[in-house]
Design an enzyme around this catalytic site. Structure first.
Site, PDB file in Angstrom:
ATOM      1  N   ARG A  29       0.881  -1.278  -0.120  1.00  0.00           N
ATOM      2  CA  ARG A  29      -0.024   0.027  -0.045  1.00  0.00           C
ATOM      3  C   ARG A  29       0.900   1.192   0.056  1.00  0.00           C
ATOM      4  O   ARG A  29       1.541   1.457   1.074  1.00  0.00           O
ATOM      5  CB  ARG A  29      -1.006   0.060   1.326  1.00  0.00           C
ATOM      6  CG  ARG A  29      -1.831   1.483   1.469  1.00  0.00           C
ATOM      7  CD  ARG A  29      -2.764   1.226   2.660  1.00  0.00           C
ATOM      8  NE  ARG A  29      -3.455   2.411   2.826  1.00  0.00           N
ATOM      9  CZ  ARG A  29      -3.049   3.523   3.816  1.00  0.00           C
ATOM     10  NH1 ARG A  29      -2.138   3.052   4.605  1.00  0.00           N
ATOM     11  NH2 ARG A  29      -4.008   4.234   3.896  1.00  0.00           N
ATOM     12  N   HIS A  84      -2.858  10.877   0.610  1.00  0.00           N
ATOM     13  CA  HIS A  84      -2.328  10.710   2.043  1.00  0.00           C
ATOM     14  C   HIS A  84      -1.695  12.236   2.599  1.00  0.00           C
ATOM     15  O   HIS A  84      -0.285  12.009   2.900  1.00  0.00           O
ATOM     16  CB  HIS A  84      -1.313   9.544   2.140  1.00  0.00           C
ATOM     17  CG  HIS A  84      -1.218   8.855   3.454  1.00  0.00           C
ATOM     18  ND1 HIS A  84      -1.045   7.568   3.655  1.00  0.00           N
ATOM     19  CD2 HIS A  84      -0.595   9.436   4.753  1.00  0.00           C
ATOM     20  CE1 HIS A  84      -0.826   7.294   4.962  1.00  0.00           C
ATOM     21  NE2 HIS A  84      -0.498   8.334   5.666  1.00  0.00           N
ATOM     22  N   GLU A  96      -7.204   8.598   6.204  1.00  0.00           N
ATOM     23  CA  GLU A  96      -7.509   8.999   7.658  1.00  0.00           C
ATOM     24  C   GLU A  96      -8.162  10.501   7.490  1.00  0.00           C
ATOM     25  O   GLU A  96      -7.484  11.469   7.930  1.00  0.00           O
ATOM     26  CB  GLU A  96      -6.404   9.161   8.475  1.00  0.00           C
ATOM     27  CG  GLU A  96      -5.939   7.598   8.713  1.00  0.00           C
ATOM     28  CD  GLU A  96      -4.862   7.502   9.807  1.00  0.00           C
ATOM     29  OE1 GLU A  96      -4.294   8.677  10.324  1.00  0.00           O
ATOM     30  OE2 GLU A  96      -4.593   6.348  10.103  1.00  0.00           O
ATOM     31  N   ASN A 134      -7.889   1.924   9.694  1.00  0.00           N
ATOM     32  CA  ASN A 134      -6.441   1.966  10.273  1.00  0.00           C
ATOM     33  C   ASN A 134      -6.722   1.975  11.838  1.00  0.00           C
ATOM     34  O   ASN A 134      -7.584   2.616  12.356  1.00  0.00           O
ATOM     35  CB  ASN A 134      -5.738   3.267   9.808  1.00  0.00           C
ATOM     36  CG  ASN A 134      -5.287   3.401   8.451  1.00  0.00           C
ATOM     37  OD1 ASN A 134      -5.517   2.402   7.835  1.00  0.00           O
ATOM     38  ND2 ASN A 134      -4.747   4.597   8.246  1.00  0.00           N
ATOM     39  N   TYR A 181      -4.818   1.781  15.628  1.00  0.00           N
ATOM     40  CA  TYR A 181      -3.651   2.022  16.722  1.00  0.00           C
ATOM     41  C   TYR A 181      -3.979   2.032  18.170  1.00  0.00           C
ATOM     42  O   TYR A 181      -3.221   1.502  18.849  1.00  0.00           O
ATOM     43  CB  TYR A 181      -3.005   3.333  16.290  1.00  0.00           C
ATOM     44  CG  TYR A 181      -2.332   3.310  15.079  1.00  0.00           C
ATOM     45  CD1 TYR A 181      -0.963   2.724  14.786  1.00  0.00           C
ATOM     46  CD2 TYR A 181      -2.883   3.794  13.771  1.00  0.00           C
ATOM     47  CE1 TYR A 181      -0.483   2.847  13.578  1.00  0.00           C
ATOM     48  CE2 TYR A 181      -2.088   3.862  12.624  1.00  0.00           C
ATOM     49  CZ  TYR A 181      -1.083   3.379  12.447  1.00  0.00           C
ATOM     50  OH  TYR A 181      -0.338   3.386  11.289  1.00  0.00           O
ATOM     51  N   GLU A 190      -3.889  -0.144   8.004  1.00  0.00           N
ATOM     52  CA  GLU A 190      -2.617   0.323   8.852  1.00  0.00           C
ATOM     53  C   GLU A 190      -2.840  -0.190  10.095  1.00  0.00           C
ATOM     54  O   GLU A 190      -3.962  -0.195  10.911  1.00  0.00           O
ATOM     55  CB  GLU A 190      -2.503   1.834   9.125  1.00  0.00           C
ATOM     56  CG  GLU A 190      -1.837   2.429   7.893  1.00  0.00           C
ATOM     57  CD  GLU A 190      -1.798   3.990   7.889  1.00  0.00           C
ATOM     58  OE1 GLU A 190      -1.479   4.408   9.137  1.00  0.00           O
ATOM     59  OE2 GLU A 190      -1.747   4.748   6.942  1.00  0.00           O
TER      60      GLU A 190
HETATM   61  C1  FCB Z   1      -1.383   6.961  10.786  1.00  0.00           C
HETATM   62  C2  FCB Z   1      -0.935   7.675   9.221  1.00  0.00           C
HETATM   63  C3  FCB Z   1       0.550   7.146   8.909  1.00  0.00           C
HETATM   64  C4  FCB Z   1       1.340   7.095  10.008  1.00  0.00           C
HETATM   65  C5  FCB Z   1       0.813   6.577  11.198  1.00  0.00           C
HETATM   66  C6  FCB Z   1       1.389   6.166  12.439  1.00  0.00           C
HETATM   67  O1  FCB Z   1      -2.251   7.936  11.261  1.00  0.00           O
HETATM   68  O2  FCB Z   1      -2.020   7.258   8.563  1.00  0.00           O
HETATM   69  O3  FCB Z   1       0.830   7.908   7.823  1.00  0.00           O
HETATM   70  O4  FCB Z   1       1.966   8.304  10.591  1.00  0.00           O
HETATM   71  O5  FCB Z   1      -0.255   6.909  11.896  1.00  0.00           O
END
Ligand code: FCB
Length: 477
Positions: free
Chosen positions: A92, A136, A181, A309, A311, A382
């Site tokens: 990607r 992006h 995002e 995405n 985290y 992500e």
């Molecule tokens: C996300 C972004 C990516 C990277 C990660 C850690 O928010 O899409 O570019 O910075 O976090």
């Protein structure tokens, strides 16, 4: 590869059962143009908002910029060879808008398109499926100069750019995502201003969010027109939002933050409407006069897939007396109309970004999208973690990052077992890179980058991931 083969680190898996993913599961890794390419002024590329921002003193840690980054622009072939060596099934990447359409208007720049055309060819030659993200975060600076995303016309400009890319690459690229995002583009870029273009105005952030989604809808239509066979989606960053207690005020704080972080995007994109409670929360910020008839239908143009995405989790509480405002996405200025909400730290293990590690949150997030919003195929576009790495005898043993991936892949598997049509997973990131406002001080890569020599060193997590891909799952032995 530049370091000797490291045996796959399977220690953290020893006492757990093996897990196999569905056949054809798309295993990949992700990057973004400004974070890795460098060559900022080559091949006809003009500045984006991130060039301007990073060159503005005080905006990025240590004054770092993406001028050189990982020099991927000049190392395309060896970087793709590295991906092949790791066994990636998909890659990607994002296209830099100002590289293929300098200034954000007018005809395509053949030299810019040629770079991506060579990248796509090289990937295909190695049996790696290209996964293309159109935006992006690198808006051409001249478009920001005439209003940026708070201005409606930017959405139309984005659709024009999309057509240029679809015409040039759509014969070979099957998977497309429009935005990466949009929450970050809108609320970090125009709300708190910690991301480019660094503006801080709640109403502008809300308008930007709307116009980003409008641009997405128009881009989907442009892609359908140019390339009817394309598989088209969008990538949103989602968080489970949990109240710090069951006190009604905390529960309401969670509702508000969930509205801004998740439902602001999911509802228009997948249901064609803004949530009523979110609009009420934002009443003091905007009257939504920027939303025109037909916009929501355009935004909800049917998709083929949704990229998530993931985290971490947000844990929130109602205003806490005397609480210090915090930086980055915890900053009140990211949350227009809900500035009084506080983010709570639970004391669980965190990454080098100070993000709490919460793998069960991935299951929750994927199930929610599937169960509340859509039957479409989902992809984790992500997921990853920053940790401090050190090179010892030419190796980087990143046990923390490996454990993070392991826990989240187990969560992804659990979501599949619960019925989520999860079709792929992209690790963030293939290699260490320019982590936006943190510059090169945060390392998310599976591959270590020595920024002086540009030598790449696959970390233990990369070797381990290669083994996961080979087995199509996590092994117990
Ligand atoms: C996300 C972004 C990516 C990277 C990660 C850690 O928010 O899409 O570019 O910075 O976090």
């Amino acid at each position: 590869m530049s370091n000797p083969a490291t045996p796959p680190a399977v220690g953290v898996l020893d006492d757990r059962p093996p897990l196999t993913f569905p056949p054809g599961f798309l295993w990949g890794a992700a990057t973004a143009a400004y974070q890795i390419e460098g060559a900022a002024a080559e091949g006809g590329r003009t500045p984006s908002i991130w060039d301007t921002f990073s060159h503005t003193p005080g905006r990025v840690v240590a004054g770092h910029t993406g001028d050189v980054a990982c020099d991927h622009y000049h190392r395309l072939s060896s970087d793709v060879a590295l991906m092949a060596e790791l066994g990636l099934r998909s890659y990607r990447f994002s296209v830099s808008w100002p590289r293929v359409q300098p200034g954000g208007a007018g005809p395509a720049n053949a030299e810019g398109l040629d770079f991506y055309s060579r990248l796509v060819d090289e990937l295909l030659a190695h049996g790696i499926e290209p996964w293309l993200t159109l935006y992006h975060w690198d808006l051409p600076q001249p478009l920001e100069d005439v209003g940026g995303w708070p201005a409606r016309d930017t959405a139309a400009r984005f659709a024009d750019y999309t057509t240029l890319v679809a015409d040039a690459l759509g014969d070979r690229v099957r998977y497309w995502t429009t935005l990466n995002e949009p929450w970050c583009s809108a609320f970090l870029g125009y709300g708190s201003g910690v991301h480019a273009p660094g503006r801080s105005d709640g109403a502008d952030a809300v308008r930007a969010g709307h116009h980003l989604m409008l641009g997405h809808g128009l881009a989907v239509q442009a892609l359908r027109a140019a390339r009817p066979a394309a598989e088209v989606g969008v990538t949103v960053n989602l968080y489970p939002v949990t109240p710090a207690s069951d006190a009604p005020a905390d529960v309401d704080a969670a509702r508000r933050i969930d509205g801004l972080a998740n439902r602001f995007f999911l509802d228009p994109l997948l249901r064609g409407s803004y949530p009523a409670d979110l609009m009420a929360d934002l009443a003091g910020v905007t009257d939504f006069g920027h939303v025109r008839d037909g916009d929501l239908a355009t935004i909800a143009t049917p998709l083929d897939l949704v990229g998530v995405n993931y985290y971490s989790r947000h844990v929130v509480a109602a205003a806490v007396e005397g609480a210090e405002p915090e930086p980055y996405w915890r900053s009140p200025s990211c949350w227009p109309g809900s500035e009084d909400v506080r983010f709570v730290t639970r004391g669980v293990p965190v990454t080098d970004m100070n993000w709490e590690i919460d793998a069960p949150g991935l299951v929750e997030t994927l199930r929610r999208v599937h169960e509340e919003y859509t039957d479409l195929p989902l992809y984790v576009t992500e997921n990853g973690s920053a940790f401090v790495d050190s090179v010892v005898d030419g190796r980087v043993d990143d046990a923390d990052r490996l454990a993070y991936f392991d826990a989240h892949l187990r969560a992804a598997h659990e979501a599949i077992e619960a019925g989520v049509p999860l079709r792929g997973y992209f690790a963030w990131s293939l290699m260490d890179n320019f982590e936006w406002a943190w510059g090169y001080t945060k390392r998310f890569g599976m591959v270590y980058v020595d920024y002086d020599s540009q030598v790449r060193i696959p970390k233990s997590s990369a070797r381990w991931y290669a083994e996961v891909i080979r087995r199509n799952g996590l092994a117990a032995q």
